[in-house]
Motif scaffolding. Structure first.
Motif, PDB file in Angstrom:
ATOM      1  N   LYS A 110      51.434 -32.003 -14.981  1.00 32.92           N
ATOM      2  CA  LYS A 110      51.677 -33.463 -14.994  1.00 32.92           C
ATOM      3  C   LYS A 110      52.424 -33.840 -13.720  1.00 32.92           C
ATOM      4  O   LYS A 110      53.191 -33.056 -13.189  1.00 32.92           O
ATOM      5  N   GLY A 111      52.211 -35.032 -13.246  1.00 38.13           N
ATOM      6  CA  GLY A 111      52.933 -35.432 -12.045  1.00 38.13           C
ATOM      7  C   GLY A 111      52.143 -35.148 -10.794  1.00 38.13           C
ATOM      8  O   GLY A 111      52.613 -35.362  -9.683  1.00 38.13           O
ATOM      9  N   SER A 112      50.916 -34.625 -10.963  1.00 42.98           N
ATOM     10  CA  SER A 112      50.038 -34.401  -9.805  1.00 42.98           C
ATOM     11  C   SER A 112      49.519 -35.751  -9.317  1.00 42.98           C
ATOM     12  O   SER A 112      49.515 -36.730 -10.064  1.00 42.98           O
ATOM     13  N   ILE A 113      49.069 -35.781  -8.082  1.00 42.05           N
ATOM     14  CA  ILE A 113      48.575 -37.036  -7.516  1.00 42.05           C
ATOM     15  C   ILE A 113      47.225 -36.793  -6.831  1.00 42.05           C
ATOM     16  O   ILE A 113      46.798 -35.648  -6.690  1.00 42.05           O
ATOM     17  N   ARG A 114      46.568 -37.859  -6.384  1.00 40.72           N
ATOM     18  CA  ARG A 114      45.292 -37.706  -5.659  1.00 40.72           C
ATOM     19  C   ARG A 114      45.578 -37.189  -4.254  1.00 40.72           C
ATOM     20  O   ARG A 114      46.509 -37.657  -3.592  1.00 40.72           O
ATOM     21  N   PHE A 115      44.793 -36.220  -3.829  1.00 42.25           N
ATOM     22  CA  PHE A 115      45.014 -35.643  -2.496  1.00 42.25           C
ATOM     23  C   PHE A 115      43.725 -35.047  -1.971  1.00 42.25           C
ATOM     24  O   PHE A 115      42.752 -34.871  -2.716  1.00 42.25           O
ATOM     25  N   ALA A 116      43.711 -34.730  -0.688  1.00 43.55           N
ATOM     26  CA  ALA A 116      42.588 -33.999  -0.086  1.00 43.55           C
ATOM     27  C   ALA A 116      43.158 -33.070   0.976  1.00 43.55           C
ATOM     28  O   ALA A 116      44.170 -33.388   1.614  1.00 43.55           O
ATOM     29  N   ILE A 117      42.519 -31.918   1.134  1.00 42.87           N
ATOM     30  CA  ILE A 117      42.938 -30.967   2.157  1.00 42.87           C
ATOM     31  C   ILE A 117      41.780 -30.825   3.142  1.00 42.87           C
ATOM     32  O   ILE A 117      40.653 -30.523   2.713  1.00 42.87           O
TER      33      ILE A 117
ATOM     34  N   SER B  23      49.433 -24.466  11.333  1.00 37.73           N
ATOM     35  CA  SER B  23      48.014 -24.215  11.098  1.00 37.73           C
ATOM     36  C   SER B  23      47.246 -25.526  11.180  1.00 37.73           C
ATOM     37  O   SER B  23      47.789 -26.596  10.928  1.00 37.73           O
ATOM     38  N   ALA B  24      45.970 -25.429  11.543  1.00 38.42           N
ATOM     39  CA  ALA B  24      45.152 -26.625  11.759  1.00 38.42           C
ATOM     40  C   ALA B  24      44.611 -27.120  10.425  1.00 38.42           C
ATOM     41  O   ALA B  24      43.412 -27.020  10.130  1.00 38.42           O
ATOM     42  N   LYS B  25      45.494 -27.629   9.606  1.00 40.17           N
ATOM     43  CA  LYS B  25      45.103 -28.104   8.285  1.00 40.17           C
ATOM     44  C   LYS B  25      45.942 -29.325   7.927  1.00 40.17           C
ATOM     45  O   LYS B  25      47.151 -29.351   8.224  1.00 40.17           O
ATOM     46  N   ILE B  26      45.305 -30.306   7.286  1.00 42.46           N
ATOM     47  CA  ILE B  26      45.996 -31.549   6.940  1.00 42.46           C
ATOM     48  C   ILE B  26      45.958 -31.755   5.433  1.00 42.46           C
ATOM     49  O   ILE B  26      44.934 -31.512   4.795  1.00 42.46           O
ATOM     50  N   VAL B  27      47.089 -32.190   4.881  1.00 38.69           N
ATOM     51  CA  VAL B  27      47.086 -32.642   3.492  1.00 38.69           C
ATOM     52  C   VAL B  27      47.195 -34.163   3.511  1.00 38.69           C
ATOM     53  O   VAL B  27      48.120 -34.714   4.109  1.00 38.69           O
ATOM     54  N   LEU B  28      46.204 -34.805   2.902  1.00 40.85           N
ATOM     55  CA  LEU B  28      46.241 -36.270   2.747  1.00 40.85           C
ATOM     56  C   LEU B  28      46.629 -36.549   1.307  1.00 40.85           C
ATOM     57  O   LEU B  28      46.082 -35.924   0.392  1.00 40.85           O
ATOM     58  N   GLU B  29      47.549 -37.478   1.117  1.00 43.53           N
ATOM     59  CA  GLU B  29      47.962 -37.775  -0.261  1.00 43.53           C
ATOM     60  C   GLU B  29      47.949 -39.273  -0.493  1.00 43.53           C
ATOM     61  O   GLU B  29      48.206 -40.051   0.429  1.00 43.53           O
ATOM     62  N   GLU B  30      47.703 -39.659  -1.731  1.00 46.55           N
ATOM     63  CA  GLU B  30      47.845 -41.089  -2.057  1.00 46.55           C
ATOM     64  C   GLU B  30      49.304 -41.466  -1.808  1.00 46.55           C
ATOM     65  O   GLU B  30      50.218 -40.652  -2.017  1.00 46.55           O
ATOM     66  N   LYS B  31      49.523 -42.688  -1.336  1.00 46.07           N
ATOM     67  CA  LYS B  31      50.887 -43.133  -1.067  1.00 46.07           C
ATOM     68  C   LYS B  31      51.519 -43.618  -2.373  1.00 46.07           C
ATOM     69  O   LYS B  31      51.016 -44.530  -3.019  1.00 46.07           O
ATOM     70  N   LEU B  32      52.615 -42.965  -2.741  1.00 43.11           N
ATOM     71  CA  LEU B  32      53.289 -43.306  -3.999  1.00 43.11           C
ATOM     72  C   LEU B  32      54.310 -44.412  -3.759  1.00 43.11           C
ATOM     73  O   LEU B  32      54.940 -44.462  -2.704  1.00 43.11           O
ATOM     74  N   VAL B  33      54.499 -45.251  -4.774  1.00 42.67           N
ATOM     75  CA  VAL B  33      55.470 -46.338  -4.650  1.00 42.67           C
ATOM     76  C   VAL B  33      56.520 -46.188  -5.736  1.00 42.67           C
ATOM     77  O   VAL B  33      56.190 -46.046  -6.917  1.00 42.67           O
ATOM     78  N   GLY B  34      57.784 -46.188  -5.335  1.00 42.17           N
ATOM     79  CA  GLY B  34      58.872 -46.070  -6.298  1.00 42.17           C
ATOM     80  C   GLY B  34      60.141 -45.643  -5.603  1.00 42.17           C
ATOM     81  O   GLY B  34      60.318 -45.899  -4.416  1.00 42.17           O
ATOM     82  N   GLU B  35      61.022 -44.993  -6.350  1.00 38.79           N
ATOM     83  CA  GLU B  35      62.267 -44.470  -5.770  1.00 38.79           C
ATOM     84  C   GLU B  35      62.206 -42.950  -5.759  1.00 38.79           C
ATOM     85  O   GLU B  35      61.756 -42.331  -6.726  1.00 38.79           O
ATOM     86  N   GLU B  36      62.714 -42.366  -4.685  1.00 37.92           N
ATOM     87  CA  GLU B  36      62.701 -40.909  -4.577  1.00 37.92           C
ATOM     88  C   GLU B  36      63.933 -40.289  -5.221  1.00 37.92           C
ATOM     89  O   GLU B  36      65.007 -40.882  -5.187  1.00 37.92           O
ATOM     90  N   LEU B  37      63.767 -39.107  -5.756  1.00 36.19           N
ATOM     91  CA  LEU B  37      64.917 -38.373  -6.278  1.00 36.19           C
ATOM     92  C   LEU B  37      64.680 -36.878  -6.174  1.00 36.19           C
ATOM     93  O   LEU B  37      63.535 -36.430  -6.065  1.00 36.19           O
ATOM     94  N   THR B  38      65.778 -36.154  -6.185  1.00 35.39           N
ATOM     95  CA  THR B  38      65.723 -34.698  -6.081  1.00 35.39           C
ATOM     96  C   THR B  38      66.319 -34.082  -7.337  1.00 35.39           C
ATOM     97  O   THR B  38      67.389 -34.516  -7.776  1.00 35.39           O
ATOM     98  N   ILE B  39      65.632 -33.075  -7.874  1.00 37.22           N
ATOM     99  CA  ILE B  39      66.263 -32.251  -8.913  1.00 37.22           C
ATOM    100  C   ILE B  39      66.186 -30.796  -8.461  1.00 37.22           C
ATOM    101  O   ILE B  39      65.123 -30.308  -8.070  1.00 37.22           O
ATOM    102  N   GLN B  40      67.332 -30.150  -8.451  1.00 36.90           N
ATOM    103  CA  GLN B  40      67.393 -28.729  -8.102  1.00 36.90           C
ATOM    104  C   GLN B  40      67.654 -27.949  -9.390  1.00 36.90           C
ATOM    105  O   GLN B  40      68.315 -28.457 -10.297  1.00 36.90           O
ATOM    106  N   ALA B  41      67.121 -26.738  -9.452  1.00 36.47           N
ATOM    107  CA  ALA B  41      67.275 -25.960 -10.682  1.00 36.47           C
ATOM    108  C   ALA B  41      67.430 -24.482 -10.349  1.00 36.47           C
ATOM    109  O   ALA B  41      66.836 -23.985  -9.394  1.00 36.47           O
ATOM    110  N   PHE B  42      68.259 -23.814 -11.144  1.00 35.25           N
ATOM    111  CA  PHE B  42      68.380 -22.360 -11.037  1.00 35.25           C
ATOM    112  C   PHE B  42      67.233 -21.751 -11.835  1.00 35.25           C
ATOM    113  O   PHE B  42      67.049 -22.081 -13.013  1.00 35.25           O
TER     114      PHE B  42
END
Ligand code: AMP
Ligand code: GLY
Length: 443
Positions: A117-124, A183-202
């Motif tokens: 869950k939480g995946s988005i549209r992308f192309a490589i 490396s000669a490779k590009i990841v294209l991603e849909e542009k997400l709209v919202g607020e960013e946050l970080t969660i770190q976990a052990f």
């Protein structure tokens, strides 16, 4: 316990400080003479942190019983694997597990393969023709990323750094022709709209023990303008959420991190160490922006300053595979970190300039000081191209933490730059309002 700590930034100073608080004897490998780390450590060596044989040699000579690696580049070349092979348990991921950070294409494909869950549209893509086809498919409201490591500086967002399809194609061409990110490779991603946050976990290969959420500010200038940087400052809120983040959204993001750890294990890449999840909180909930195979910098300074359990034991348990929720605990306080960086940081840093840091005055303000990528020479402190000093204020409210950090930052002088707007009340209120607009579909 004797512990090896690798890396010479403020994140690593925070790691070393947390280990020393836990009673560990720290032995540090770092490239620059970070005065905070070198003073706190029982021993140190100035070395290329990605020089695996040299780091292992130092670790063995120091008879360490455990290792923790701060930055991503040594992870990418397999330092953790090397240390394990030398009989040293390591609380940082193997080369294979670290691909969650070191290859953005691996990350997106892993999430897609396991239907996380939480995946988005992308192309490589790896040719200009495929780039054009992918743009036809995704539209041009995208984010363009080199697949490999770029120190947070290779990502370009349509509407901010790239305005037209032509700009996208030109940047795509640059990534492919110059091998940006290795490396000669590009990841294209849909542009997400919202607020960013970080969660770190052990993480111990199976379990995920999350830390308080943090919000970093990647743009170099006030008002979130200018080039992306490694991060200019960050804050966390008492209780572990953020002013715009609810409990169930936090839990949804943690669930995504658990699914990622499980996906890696199923593919034979057990993840041991701190995992960093960066999410966009969208109208539909948290969506993955990226993962890092380490603590965030500056976010490590927020969470490790609040950690009130034994960090050496946490690292031991991550490595041995038996961490549990009760091993981690954090002060019920808010925190604000402000980074002092050299003038020009983000485009062309003024390196080699002397800065003055009044450690006692910072301590009198009640704030914590973490040295970053500076060099100490003959008792003086000089900038490098990277960030210089992290200052952390801790108090009940974000407002009071911010004031403490702001007061303390005044005791660093030289040709420096600080984002004074980070975590100020006006900025936080605007984020809450903006998130309300995102949730209601007005944005
Ligand atoms: P990264 O290096 O992947 O963390 O990207 C750097 C910055 O670019 C992030 O902090 C975001 O602000 C922005 N960004 C990356 N990916 C996306 C996306 N898919 N949608 C919107 N913004 C993004
Ligand atoms: N603060 C972002 C990072 O550590 O990559």
């Amino acid at each position: 316990m004797r512990v090896l700590a690798v890396g010479g930034g403020a994140r690593e100073h925070a790691i070393v400080a947390a280990l020393v608080r836990a009673g560990a004897d720290v032995f540090a490998c770092l490239r620059n003479k970070n005065p905070g780390i070198c003073k706190a450590a029982k021993g140190y060596t100035l070395v290329d942190e990605s020089d695996v044989p040299k780091v292992i040699q130092f670790a063995k000579a120091s008879a360490v019983e455990l290792a923790v690696i701060g930055p991503e580049t040594p992870l990418e070349v397999g330092l953790a694997d090397g240390l394990w092979s030398a009989g040293i348990p390591t609380a940082s991921p193997s080369k294979s597990a670290a691909r969650i950070e070191t290859s953005k294409s691996f990350m997106r494909e892993l999430l897609a393969r396991h239907k996380v869950k939480g995946s988005i549209r992308f192309a490589i893509v790896d040719t200009m023709r495929d780039l054009e086809l992918a743009l036809d498919e995704l539209g041009i409201n995208v984010v363009v990323k080199p697949t490999g490591l770029t120190g947070g500086k290779g990502v370009k967002v349509v509407g901010e750094h790239l305005m037209t399809k032509r700009d996208i194609l030109a940047y795509g061409d640059e990534i492919l022709s110059k091998n940006i990110g290795g490396s000669a490779k590009i990841v294209l991603e849909e542009k997400l709209v919202g607020e960013e946050l970080t969660i770190q976990a052990f993480c111990d290969g199976r379990r995920v023990v999350p830390m308080p959420a943090v919000q970093d500010h990647k743009r170099a200038f006030e008002g979130d303008k200018g080039p992306n940087t490694g991060g200019m400052g960050s804050y966390s809120q008492k209780g572990g959420l953020l002013p715009f983040l609810g409990r169930s959204e936090y839990e949804d993001a943690v669930k995504i991190m658990e699914e990622v750890i499980n996906a890696l294990r199923k593919e034979g890449a057990e993840y041991k160490g701190t995992l960093y999840g960066q999410f966009m909180l969208t109208r539909k909930g948290p969506r993955v922006i990226e993962f890092n195979a380490r603590f965030g910098d500056p976010e490590a300074m927020n969470v490790l300053s609040l950690l009130n359990r034994d960090f050496a034991t946490i690292c031991e348990k991550m490595a041995s595979g038996n961490i549990s929720m009760k091993d981690a605990g954090f002060e019920a306080k808010s925190s604000v970190c402000k980074y002092v960086v050299p003038e020009g940081y983000g485009t062309k840093s003024l390196a080699g300039e002397e800065i003055k840091v009044d450690e006692q005055a910072i301590a009198r303000e009640g704030a914590l000081l973490y040295y970053a990528n500076v060099n100490e020479e003959d008792g003086k402190i000089y900038t490098t191209t990277s960030r210089s000093v992290g200052i952390v204020g801790i108090a009940d409210s974000i407002e009071d933490s911010e004031r403490m950090a702001e007061n303390a930052v005044r005791h660093v002088s030289g040709r420096i730059h600080v984002r004074h707007d980070i975590a100020k009340k006006g900025m936080l209120d605007a984020k809450v309002r903006r998130m309300e607009d995102v949730r209601s579909g007005r944005i």
